[in-house]
Motif scaffolding. Structure first.
Motif, PDB file in Angstrom:
ATOM      1  N   LYS A 172       9.276  88.832 169.009  1.00  0.00           N
ATOM      2  CA  LYS A 172       8.315  88.956 170.478  1.00  0.00           C
ATOM      3  C   LYS A 172       6.827  89.490 169.758  1.00  0.00           C
ATOM      4  O   LYS A 172       5.790  88.925 170.226  1.00  0.00           O
ATOM      5  N   SER A 178      20.461  81.932 181.020  1.00  0.00           N
ATOM      6  CA  SER A 178      18.998  82.348 180.047  1.00  0.00           C
ATOM      7  C   SER A 178      18.609  81.000 179.281  1.00  0.00           C
ATOM      8  O   SER A 178      19.532  80.603 178.513  1.00  0.00           O
ATOM      9  N   GLU A 231      24.449  84.086 185.682  1.00  0.00           N
ATOM     10  CA  GLU A 231      23.158  84.356 185.242  1.00  0.00           C
ATOM     11  C   GLU A 231      22.830  83.293 183.950  1.00  0.00           C
ATOM     12  O   GLU A 231      23.518  83.081 183.211  1.00  0.00           O
ATOM     13  N   ASN A 274       1.104  91.962 183.294  1.00  0.00           N
ATOM     14  CA  ASN A 274       2.608  92.415 183.691  1.00  0.00           C
ATOM     15  C   ASN A 274       2.963  93.548 183.348  1.00  0.00           C
ATOM     16  O   ASN A 274       4.052  94.207 183.767  1.00  0.00           O
ATOM     17  N   SER A 328       9.116  85.705 176.442  1.00  0.00           N
ATOM     18  CA  SER A 328       8.478  86.985 177.317  1.00  0.00           C
ATOM     19  C   SER A 328       9.653  87.336 178.207  1.00  0.00           C
ATOM     20  O   SER A 328       9.823  88.592 178.593  1.00  0.00           O
ATOM     21  N   ASN A 329      10.600  86.323 178.545  1.00  0.00           N
ATOM     22  CA  ASN A 329      11.667  86.577 179.456  1.00  0.00           C
ATOM     23  C   ASN A 329      13.245  86.741 178.929  1.00  0.00           C
ATOM     24  O   ASN A 329      14.141  86.839 179.424  1.00  0.00           O
TER      25      ASN A 329
END
Length: 865
Positions: A624, A234, A232, A826, A547-548
């Protein structure tokens, strides 16, 4: 010119496919292979299969005495994608010190074995995948195209690459992560050495240590089916961060031994310099006099700007530099070539300098890994300063200006200095100056072309970067590129004059001026109301969107950078600004925003500075929240409704599970009391309707198992039920206030963003929010009175909450909404999920609990007689 032509001819000749060379052959499996015991019955979970295939077996073995890497795998093809992508066997190698031996290439199908290993079908081509970056490595690729591959086939391949890079002698190093992109049923990695050449192994992020086996003088390290993590990536994390299980292997006991290897590889800087170069140095010496910094700066300018970057990193020259005489005479070299040349020049002139090895992406991680030359991908120069400090210079960064001590160096993290006595890594602090001073001035006109002027002054590393872009780009392409930068913000924008720039090489300051015209700046809706969206685009580009971003990993920041951005608006009439200043500062960054208004003139000042290359994981959650606050100041809408002109922030605010959102407008001076009458009248009539509904429902009753007045007091789990209803009502009330439904300017902002459709959505949200509050208040009242209808009304309350949230999801995913509302949209499915969990728990409790049945027994007063 002759050298360049030879290189091109060499690449063209070797890039043509040819039959197998003497460096590629076929042969039997090596006799030294360690036995493995795969589980042939193991099958992967379908969710773990990617790209149309998976590994039934992946066996990697390394024999250090034989200098051999052995690979054996069996792949199962599961669909057409696998057929397409896995129908070629390919091996890359360095022909200067390696050879490839193919042992088998088989297709296994329904019990049949189809041999695909034909030496005549092996092709060898020159790779040179980095030629676009002026790097040539001499690697070749041997490949065989498989015939008649079908879905369901098993492809078995085994080959050996024989030969280690001689520049490392008998020292072995490696690193690998225990990750996978598709399922691997059986994974084995084996390293075979001798007891007098043991491995030093460092594991990170939970990677297991290998099993060790002694067989006489042979020492075997093996990983047998360790846990493999799915790959994965990021993009939000800094480059050096990895949470993958990783193993580092080395035969260097410490960094001092790596320094010893480096000094040997760089010949302890003992190289003669050509006579013509000595003449240049003499001229520099005459110019600089006793100023050693000036002499070092002159030498640096020469190596940076007059020795072009070109890497012939072939064979041992992947690590070993070419001699300074070769580099000077050819006027080209890669990073290690240029670093060595500059170091030798400086050392000759009595300036203590040496080559420093760095890693351009993962340098921050170096202190945690095993000592190895393989951990570095770049070479720079370190100059010793008084008090044991070091000044770092990158000889590959052409176009730098300013004093020696001001030359910008990127954030390379740590360096290994190749000098006698060095036994540890040296921290590199990036250049202090990487500044943008940008002033955008907009002469905003209603019925005429608006003029837009941008003046950008860059200093330090920012000036180096822009100077390089100006040198590489034609004026035409530059104009087009700069215009496109603003085209997404202002429709129809075009240049209104040539781009100009000035360059102060002494202070390393570069100024660029741009001139634009915007034929129609304002958008006019059907009611004749003008609006214009604007943003501090440069500031937004350097604020990473979280956001992610996961909250258990650091968040990468651009560092160092300092942006001073000013937006000055000359408006057609007096304008007010509805938002105040904002100041945020922590250990990683600082953000400052200050607005100023003076009649028709409006000036917005922004300042963004970073102090580190990342936010730690513990600070991401707060970021955030801060990001939302900062972007609220970055995106603005100017609008004029015919009565008052103002600036507003069109960004949405969203509460946790609330059914609301708003175009969040701060109060505008002198106008904060102006109401939104559609919302007020809707609330008034809804209040009339629900008050009648409440009177009706309150008068109803239901059968109970026990007599009125005999119920239990409110306590136990029932108390927490009531508390949760009260907290929900409190949150709904707060969110109704924060949503600012009754502000005329919020109403206008929604209208400008989407016309009638968003107006109806605005009022629909208000009705849903009012319904949540009204029913919550009623249920809480019946709870407190221990009314017999409470259980039934609570279930109804849960049904209304779930229905309302589903309705919001349907509306927001059906109607086209502007970008600022996407974050709120969302969150709606999550709000529904939270409500569903809450309802499942408490509805079940209310319907089944004997305590509930023995507590809520009181009828409407008229029923007691």
């Amino acid at each position: 010119m002759r050298i360049a032509s030879s290189i091109i001819l060499y690449i063209l000749l070797l890039s043509c496919p040819s039959s197998a060379s003497p460096k590629v052959s076929t042969g039997a499996f090596p006799a030294w292979l360690a036995p493995i015991h795969p589980d042939t019955k193991k099958t992967p979970a379908p969710a773990d299969i990617s790209d149309g295939y998976y590994y039934e077996l992946l066996d990697l073995q390394f024999h250090l005495l034989h200098h051999t890497e052995f690979t054996h795998f069996v792949k199962r093809i599961v669909n057409e994608s696998g057929v397409q992508d896995q129908s070629e066997v390919s091996v890359t190698f360095s022909p200067d010190f390696q050879q490839v031996v193919f042992h088998c290439i088989l297709i296994l199908r329904d019990g049949a074995v189809l041999d695909q290993l034909d030496p005549n079908h092996i092709k060898v081509v020159q790779e040179e995948t980095d030629a676009g970056d002026f790097e040539y490595n001499g690697l070749k690729r041997a490949f065989i195209t498989l015939k008649d591959v079908r879905k369901g086939d098993r492809i078995e391949v085994a080959y050996s690459i024989i030969g280690f890079n001689p520049v490392f002698g008998e020292k072995y190093t490696d690193e690998f992560s225990l990750g996978r992109s598709t399922a691997i049923n059986n994974y084995f990695r084996t390293i075979i050495t001798t007891v007098n050449r043991p491995l030093l192994i460092t594991t990170l992020n939970g990677a297991p240590a290998p099993e060790q086996q002694h067989q006489g003088n042979t020492l075997v390290y093996r990983w047998s089916n360790p846990p493999l993590k799915t790959w994965e990536s990021s993009s939000a994390a800094p480059d050096w961060y990895s949470d993958f299980p990783t193993v580092y292997i080395t035969q260097y006991n410490n960094w001092q031994e790596v320094v010893g290897w480096g000094l040997t590889t760089f010949h302890h800087y003992q190289y003669p310099l050509p006579a013509s170069l000595q003449q240049k140095i003499a001229a520099w010496r005459l110019t600089a006099g006793s100023n050693k910094d000036l002499l070092a700066n002159l030498a640096t300018r020469f190596v940076q700007n007059e020795v072009r970057y070109l890497g012939l990193e072939i064979g041992p020259h992947t690590e070993q530099p070419h001699t300074p005489a070769e580099v000077y005479t050819g006027r080209f070299g890669d990073c290690k070539d240029k670093a060595l040349l500059l170091s030798v020049i400086l050392q000759q002139e009595g300036i203590p300098a040496c080559v420093a090895l760095v890693n351009t992406s993962t340098g921050r991680r170096l202190p945690t890994v095993a000592p190895s030359p393989g951990e570095f991908d770049h070479a720079i120069v370190a100059i010793e300063r008084p008090k044991g400090e070091w000044l770092f210079i990158d000889p590959t960064m052409s176009g730098q200006r300013g004093e020696l001590t001001d030359l910008f160096i990127p954030d390379y993290g740590y360096a290994l200095l190749l000098r006698d006595g060095q036994d540890s890594l040296q921290r590199i602090r990036p250049g202090q100056r990487y500044d943008y001073f940008v002033r955008e001035q907009l002469d905003a006109r209603y019925d005429d072309t608006s003029k837009f002027t941008v003046t950008s002054t860059y200093t330090g590393g920012a000036a180096d970067k822009i100077r390089g872009e100006l040198a590489e780009t034609s004026m035409k392409d530059l104009q087009e590129s700069y215009s496109k930068y603003y085209a997404g913000e202002f429709e129809g924008i075009h240049t209104d004059g040539a781009i100009t720039w000035s360059d102060d090489s002494l202070t390393n300051q570069l100024t660029v001026k741009e001139f634009y015209a915007i034929p129609s700046l304002w958008t006019v809706n059907r009611k004749g109301q003008r609006s214009c969206d604007f943003q501090a685009k440069l500031i937004n580009e350097f604020l990473p969107d979280p956001s992610n971003a996961p909250t258990d990993a650091p968040l990468g920041l651009t560092w160092p950078i300092h942006i001073h951005y000013t937006l000055h608006l000359s408006l057609p009439e007096n304008w007010s600004f509805g938002s105040g200043a904002l100041h945020i500062k922590n250990d990683a960054y600082q953000f400052d925003f200050t607005p100023e208004t003076n009649g028709k003139e409006m000036t917005l000042h922004y300042d963004l500075a970073t102090f580190d290359d990342h936010l730690p994981a513990a600070a991401v959650a707060q970021y955030k929240t801060d990001y939302k606050t900062m972007t609220d100041k970055i995106f603005f809408q100017l609008y004029n409704d015919g009565e008052a002109s103002s600036a507003s922030d069109p960004s949405p605010t969203t509460g946790p599970p609330a059914a609301h959102t708003s175009i969040d407008l701060a109060p505008i001076a002198g106008q904060n009391a102006r109401p939104c009458w559609p919302a007020i009248w809707l609330t008034f009539f809804y209040g009339l309707f629900f008050s009648r509904l409440f009177l009706y429902l309150n008068s109803r009753g239901t059968e109970t198992l026990y007599a009125p007045g005999s119920g239990y007091p409110l306590g136990g789990w029932i108390f927490f039920l009531g508390l949760s209803i009260g907290i929900g009502l409190l949150f709904d009330t707060i969110q109704l206030i924060q949503s600012n439904y009754y502000s005329y300017y919020n109403w206008i902002a929604w209208q400008n963003a989407g016309g009638d459709v968003l107006e109806y959505l605005y009022l629909g949200q208000l009705i849903i929010q009012l319904s949540f509050m009204a029913i919550a208040g009623s249920v809480l009242y019946w709870f407190w009175k221990k009314r017999d209808i409470f259980p039934r009304m609570f279930v109804t309350y849960m049904g209304i909450l779930l229905t309302g949230r589903l309705l919001l999801i349907a509306l927001f995913y059906t109607i086209h909404i502007p970008a600022p509302l996407m974050a709120y949209r969302n969150d709606l499915p999550w709000a529904f999920a939270r409500t569903a969990v809450y309802a499942a728990i408490w509805v079940s409790y209310v319907l089944r609990s004997d305590q509930v049945k023995s507590t809520f027994l009181e009828p409407f007063p008229d029923h007691t007689g």
